[in-house]
Design an enzyme around this catalytic site. Structure first.
Site, PDB file in Angstrom:
ATOM      1  N   LYS A  24       0.845  -1.204   0.000  1.00 32.55           N
ATOM      2  CA  LYS A  24       0.000   0.000   0.000  1.00 32.55           C
ATOM      3  C   LYS A  24       0.876   1.248   0.000  1.00 32.55           C
ATOM      4  O   LYS A  24       0.597   2.220  -0.699  1.00 32.55           O
ATOM      5  CB  LYS A  24      -0.938  -0.023   1.222  1.00 32.55           C
ATOM      6  CG  LYS A  24      -2.045  -1.037   1.059  1.00 32.55           C
ATOM      7  CD  LYS A  24      -2.797  -1.368   2.328  1.00 32.55           C
ATOM      8  CE  LYS A  24      -3.700  -2.575   2.052  1.00 32.55           C
ATOM      9  NZ  LYS A  24      -4.366  -3.105   3.237  1.00 32.55           N
ATOM     10  N   GLN A  31      -4.912  -1.981   9.325  1.00 34.87           N
ATOM     11  CA  GLN A  31      -4.638  -3.278   8.713  1.00 34.87           C
ATOM     12  C   GLN A  31      -5.175  -4.393   9.616  1.00 34.87           C
ATOM     13  O   GLN A  31      -4.868  -4.435  10.800  1.00 34.87           O
ATOM     14  CB  GLN A  31      -3.121  -3.437   8.491  1.00 34.87           C
ATOM     15  CG  GLN A  31      -2.734  -4.705   7.765  1.00 34.87           C
ATOM     16  CD  GLN A  31      -3.281  -4.759   6.338  1.00 34.87           C
ATOM     17  OE1 GLN A  31      -3.176  -3.803   5.577  1.00 34.87           O
ATOM     18  NE2 GLN A  31      -3.876  -5.884   5.968  1.00 34.87           N
ATOM     19  N   ASP A  53     -11.458   2.063   3.399  1.00 29.75           N
ATOM     20  CA  ASP A  53     -11.625   0.616   3.235  1.00 29.75           C
ATOM     21  C   ASP A  53     -13.110   0.245   3.138  1.00 29.75           C
ATOM     22  O   ASP A  53     -13.444  -0.884   2.797  1.00 29.75           O
ATOM     23  CB  ASP A  53     -11.002  -0.115   4.442  1.00 29.75           C
ATOM     24  CG  ASP A  53      -9.838  -1.012   4.046  1.00 29.75           C
ATOM     25  OD1 ASP A  53      -9.659  -1.253   2.848  1.00 29.75           O
ATOM     26  OD2 ASP A  53      -9.116  -1.459   4.962  1.00 29.75           O
TER      27      ASP A  53
END
Ligand code: NAD
Length: 283
Positions: free
Chosen positions: A52, A96, A119
């Site tokens: 990322k 994460q 997300d």
């Protein structure tokens, strides 16, 4: 023989467009910024976070990587999210997963401000996806929709079958296809006579997590087959949830693994970060 849906090529083209949008924002004095929080030292998570970071640099998004020790208390993580929520230089926040067991992932995710939830995992984002009133699109399913769009695959009126009902792939995938007027069936581990259902699919999406699970007798001739699976074989090679060689004999289009859905997921995260930055500049 099925045509290959080339996720690498589509991803490169979408990233080039994202880089142009990032440059326009920078010209306006807005540096798009994505905060990525990693708690602990899970090696797979570290790889995802590194990828990322690299993608951010590639498209002109400023990455803010925050790494915390595994024993970080939940309260401390929640306070960090509060701080990032109110930091106007940060456009997107990503935590994460998985998180260490003593931390509630849902509590942490739900603390992210809806306008920074790149997300699309918060209750707010999920509710919007159900309604088709998108704030941010969930990255993996959105990447698949982009691939279908690029290859001119009609969804409206088609039988779409999704194998898998996880919150991050199966369910949001089903909703995006439904919102695009597909006739959607979701299958899972308790589905009876799975092949009889999957054989009705014009568009078949496999998100199971079992190597080469989808065999050719489960696929309708001419179907478009999307393989979300990323499975590591004992020899270290990656393989999908679809028996690629056999299924490509009868499908009309198919995604390879690697090089299909995988590259699109991070690309859509970059897209969501740019969307967040654009909205911030308009406010
Ligand atoms: P998950 O384990 O949360 O869900 C798997 C789903 O498969 C479950 O809903 C389960 O009901 C279903 N299932 C299991 N066995 C089955 C069976 N025998 N018959 C029918 N259904 C069955 O997994 P996930 O997080 O949804 O991920 C699925 C796969 O996609 C994994 O390989 C994962 O690594 C991969 N993945 C890829 C990306 C990407 O960017 N390409 C992103 C996320 C996940």
């Amino acid at each position: 023989m099925a045509a290959l849906i080339d996720g690498k090529a589509v991803s490169a083209s979408v990233r080039a467009e994202i880089a142009r949008e990032a440059a326009i924002l920078r010209d306006k004095g807005m540096i798009p910024k994505l905060a990525v929080i990693l708690v602990g030292d899970d090696p797979a998570s570290a790889v995802y976070v590194r990828n990322k970071h690299k993608a951010c640099i590639e498209v002109g998004i400023e990455p803010l990587q925050i790494t915390l020790p595994a024993e970080t208390p939940e309260d401390e993580l929640l306070s960090l999210i509060d701080k990032l929520n109110s930091d106007t230089s940060v456009n997107g926040i990503l935590v994460q997963l998985p998180l260490p067991k003593h931390i509630s992932a849902q509590k942490v995710i739900d603390r992210i401000a809806p306008d920074k939830d790149v997300d699309a995992f918060t209750h707010d984002s999920v509710g919007r996806i159900v309604e088709g009133r998108y704030g941010f699109l969930p990255c993996t399913p959105a990447g698949i929709m982009k691939l279908l769009e690029y290859y001119n695959v009609t969804i409206s009126g088609k039988n779409c079958v999704v194998i898998g009902r996880s919150n991050i792939v199966g369910k949001p995938m089903a909703l995006l296809l439904l919102n695009a007027s597909g006739t959607v069936t979701v299958c899972h581990s308790k589905t009876v006579d799975l092949p009889s259902v999957t054989r009705r699919a014009d568009i078949l999406v496999a998100a199971v997590g079992i190597p080469r699970f989808v065999k050719s007798d489960m696929v309708k001739p001419g179907a478009v087959v999307i393989d979300v699976g990323i499975n590591r074989l004992p020899d270290g090679k990656l393989c999908g949830d679809v028996d690629f060689d056999a299924v490509s004999e009868i499908a009309s289009m198919i995604t390879p693994v690697p090089g299909g859905v995988g590259p699109m997921t991070i690309t859509m995260l970059m897209q969501n970060t740019i969307t967040a930055a654009k909205r911030a500049i308009e406010r």
